[in-house]
Design a protein around this motif. Structure first.
Motif, PDB file in Angstrom:
ATOM      1  N   LEU A 159       0.636  -0.965   0.000  1.00  0.00           N
ATOM      2  CA  LEU A 159       0.056   0.009   0.004  1.00  0.00           C
ATOM      3  C   LEU A 159       0.964   1.221   0.016  1.00  0.00           C
ATOM      4  O   LEU A 159       0.727   2.312  -0.636  1.00  0.00           O
ATOM      5  N   VAL A 160       2.016   1.457   0.928  1.00  0.00           N
ATOM      6  CA  VAL A 160       2.664   2.278   0.726  1.00  0.00           C
ATOM      7  C   VAL A 160       3.372   2.617  -0.555  1.00  0.00           C
ATOM      8  O   VAL A 160       3.523   3.750  -0.902  1.00  0.00           O
ATOM      9  N   TRP A 161       4.086   1.492  -1.171  1.00  0.00           N
ATOM     10  CA  TRP A 161       4.718   1.518  -2.325  1.00  0.00           C
ATOM     11  C   TRP A 161       3.865   2.195  -3.323  1.00  0.00           C
ATOM     12  O   TRP A 161       4.059   3.275  -4.062  1.00  0.00           O
ATOM     13  N   TRP A 162       2.701   1.571  -3.669  1.00  0.00           N
ATOM     14  CA  TRP A 162       1.678   2.071  -4.657  1.00  0.00           C
ATOM     15  C   TRP A 162       1.317   3.593  -4.115  1.00  0.00           C
ATOM     16  O   TRP A 162       1.115   4.390  -5.048  1.00  0.00           O
ATOM     17  N   GLY A 163       1.056   3.882  -2.911  1.00  0.00           N
ATOM     18  CA  GLY A 163       0.290   5.318  -2.450  1.00  0.00           C
ATOM     19  C   GLY A 163       1.495   6.305  -2.777  1.00  0.00           C
ATOM     20  O   GLY A 163       1.173   7.272  -3.453  1.00  0.00           O
ATOM     21  N   GLU A 164       2.828   6.087  -2.530  1.00  0.00           N
ATOM     22  CA  GLU A 164       3.582   7.164  -2.931  1.00  0.00           C
ATOM     23  C   GLU A 164       3.990   6.979  -4.230  1.00  0.00           C
ATOM     24  O   GLU A 164       4.145   8.335  -5.023  1.00  0.00           O
ATOM     25  N   ALA A 165       3.949   6.038  -5.153  1.00  0.00           N
ATOM     26  CA  ALA A 165       4.074   6.383  -6.638  1.00  0.00           C
ATOM     27  C   ALA A 165       2.947   6.795  -7.241  1.00  0.00           C
ATOM     28  O   ALA A 165       3.076   7.656  -7.931  1.00  0.00           O
ATOM     29  N   LEU A 166       1.622   6.742  -6.809  1.00  0.00           N
ATOM     30  CA  LEU A 166       0.423   7.268  -7.395  1.00  0.00           C
ATOM     31  C   LEU A 166       0.347   8.745  -6.856  1.00  0.00           C
ATOM     32  O   LEU A 166      -0.181   9.421  -7.523  1.00  0.00           O
ATOM     33  N   ARG A 167       0.943   9.131  -5.665  1.00  0.00           N
ATOM     34  CA  ARG A 167       0.706  10.346  -5.291  1.00  0.00           C
ATOM     35  C   ARG A 167       1.588  11.105  -6.135  1.00  0.00           C
ATOM     36  O   ARG A 167       1.424  12.320  -6.767  1.00  0.00           O
ATOM     37  N   VAL A 168       2.955  10.745  -6.715  1.00  0.00           N
ATOM     38  CA  VAL A 168       3.788  11.585  -7.528  1.00  0.00           C
ATOM     39  C   VAL A 168       3.122  11.387  -8.849  1.00  0.00           C
ATOM     40  O   VAL A 168       3.302  12.470  -9.452  1.00  0.00           O
ATOM     41  N   ALA A 169       2.428  10.316  -9.359  1.00  0.00           N
ATOM     42  CA  ALA A 169       1.952  10.504 -10.687  1.00  0.00           C
ATOM     43  C   ALA A 169       0.868  11.343 -10.775  1.00  0.00           C
ATOM     44  O   ALA A 169       0.554  12.025 -11.700  1.00  0.00           O
ATOM     45  N   ARG A 170      -0.183  11.405  -9.726  1.00  0.00           N
ATOM     46  CA  ARG A 170      -1.194  12.292  -9.864  1.00  0.00           C
ATOM     47  C   ARG A 170      -0.581  13.851  -9.801  1.00  0.00           C
ATOM     48  O   ARG A 170      -1.342  14.749 -10.375  1.00  0.00           O
ATOM     49  N   ALA A 171       0.466  14.049  -8.947  1.00  0.00           N
ATOM     50  CA  ALA A 171       1.161  15.391  -8.983  1.00  0.00           C
ATOM     51  C   ALA A 171       1.637  15.869 -10.148  1.00  0.00           C
ATOM     52  O   ALA A 171       1.625  16.904 -10.739  1.00  0.00           O
ATOM     53  N   ASP A 172       2.208  14.875 -10.790  1.00  0.00           N
ATOM     54  CA  ASP A 172       2.882  15.063 -12.166  1.00  0.00           C
ATOM     55  C   ASP A 172       2.010  15.419 -13.171  1.00  0.00           C
ATOM     56  O   ASP A 172       1.935  16.249 -14.156  1.00  0.00           O
ATOM     57  N   ARG A 173       0.736  14.699 -13.227  1.00  0.00           N
ATOM     58  CA  ARG A 173      -0.126  14.628 -14.536  1.00  0.00           C
ATOM     59  C   ARG A 173      -1.263  14.277 -13.703  1.00  0.00           C
ATOM     60  O   ARG A 173      -1.741  13.008 -13.422  1.00  0.00           O
ATOM     61  N   PRO A 174      -2.502  15.047 -13.839  1.00  0.00           N
ATOM     62  CA  PRO A 174      -3.651  14.674 -12.961  1.00  0.00           C
ATOM     63  C   PRO A 174      -4.378  13.477 -13.960  1.00  0.00           C
ATOM     64  O   PRO A 174      -4.199  13.320 -15.164  1.00  0.00           O
ATOM     65  N   TYR A 175      -5.015  12.470 -13.042  1.00  0.00           N
ATOM     66  CA  TYR A 175      -5.491  11.365 -13.449  1.00  0.00           C
ATOM     67  C   TYR A 175      -6.738  11.843 -14.393  1.00  0.00           C
ATOM     68  O   TYR A 175      -7.667  12.635 -14.095  1.00  0.00           O
ATOM     69  N   ILE A 176      -6.895  11.196 -15.498  1.00  0.00           N
ATOM     70  CA  ILE A 176      -8.063  11.272 -16.465  1.00  0.00           C
ATOM     71  C   ILE A 176      -8.871   9.999 -16.408  1.00  0.00           C
ATOM     72  O   ILE A 176      -8.431   9.109 -16.718  1.00  0.00           O
ATOM     73  N   ALA A 177     -10.177  10.095 -16.057  1.00  0.00           N
ATOM     74  CA  ALA A 177     -10.985   8.884 -15.842  1.00  0.00           C
ATOM     75  C   ALA A 177     -11.715   8.525 -17.150  1.00  0.00           C
ATOM     76  O   ALA A 177     -11.957   9.315 -17.906  1.00  0.00           O
TER      77      ALA A 177
END
Length: 177
Positions: A159-177
Motif C-alpha cells: 500500500l505504501v509503495w503504490w500510495g507513494e508512486a500514485l501520489r507522485v503520478a497524480r502530482a505530475d499529471r492529473p488522472y483522467i478517468a
C-alpha cells in the motif's frame, strides 16, 4: 502516507471495529503511515440516495478525498460484502481515482475471501489499484493477532509503495478517468 481504514460493517454485534482497531494499531507502529479510522457506523447516511449530497455524505467523501490510500475492513455476507459498505463506496467517485486500496476481511470459516473478490471488481470500476495481498481472519478461530501481523505488514508495504508512486503520478499529471 495518509491511510483511511474503513470499517465496512454497521451491524449490531459486529467484530469489524475490533478487527479494524487491531489493524490500525499495527499500522500506527510504522513511521511511513498515518492512520485515519473511518467507521461507517458513525455516519448518519440517508436510506435513499438524495438528489444532493447530505452533510454526512460530504463528510465521508472529504475523508476519502484527503487520503493517499485505503484499507477496507469487511465481513463476508453471503459471499459478498455488506450493503452499508457499497452505499458508502458509491457516495464518492473521483475521490477514489488513482489511489491504492487494500483489504482486511473476516468471516466464520471463509475468512472473507468472497467479499474481497467482490470488492476488487467494484474498486476496479473506480480506477483504483487494489493490493494483491490481503489480511484474512477466521473469527471463529480467534481474533486477529500476532499470527496475522506478517500479512498486515505485507499489505502495508504494498500500500505504501503504490500510495507513494500514485501520489507522485497524480502530482505530475492529473488522472483522467
Amino acid at each position: 502516507m495518509r491511510v483511511v481504514v474503513i470499517v465496512g460493517s454497521t451491524r449490531e454485534g459486529r467484530v469489524g471495529d475490533t478487527v479494524a482497531s487491531w489493524f490500525a494499531r499495527v499500522a500506527d507502529r510504522r513511521d511511513d503511515v498515518e492512520v485515519d479510522l473511518v467507521d461507517l457506523a458513525g455516519f448518519d447516511f440517508p436510506a435513499r440516495l438524495p438528489r444532493r449530497a447530505t452533510a454526512e455524505m460530504n463528510r465521508f467523501t472529504a475523508a476519502i478525498d484527503a487520503a493517499d490510500g485505503f484499507v477496507v475492513v469487511t465481513p463476508e455476507y453471503n459471499r459478498s460484502f455488506p450493503a452499508s459498505l457499497k452505499q458508502a463506496i458509491d457516495f464518492a467517485y473521483d475521490e477514489w481515482h488513482a489511489k491504492p486500496v487494500g483489504f482486511v476481511s473476516y468471516g466464520c470459516g471463509s475468512r472473507g475471501d468472497g467479499a474481497v473478490a467482490a470488492l476488487r471488481v467494484v474498486f476496479a470500476e473506480l480506477h483504483t489499484v487494489t493490493m494483491r495481498d490481503h489480511v484474512a481472519v477466521d473469527v471463529m478461530a480467534a481474533e486477529p493477532g500476532a499470527a496475522d501481523e506478517p500479512a498486515a505488514t505485507a499489505l502495508l508495504d504494498q500500500l505504501v509503495w503504490w500510495g507513494e508512486a500514485l501520489r507522485v503520478a497524480r502530482a505530475d499529471r492529473p488522472y483522467i478517468a
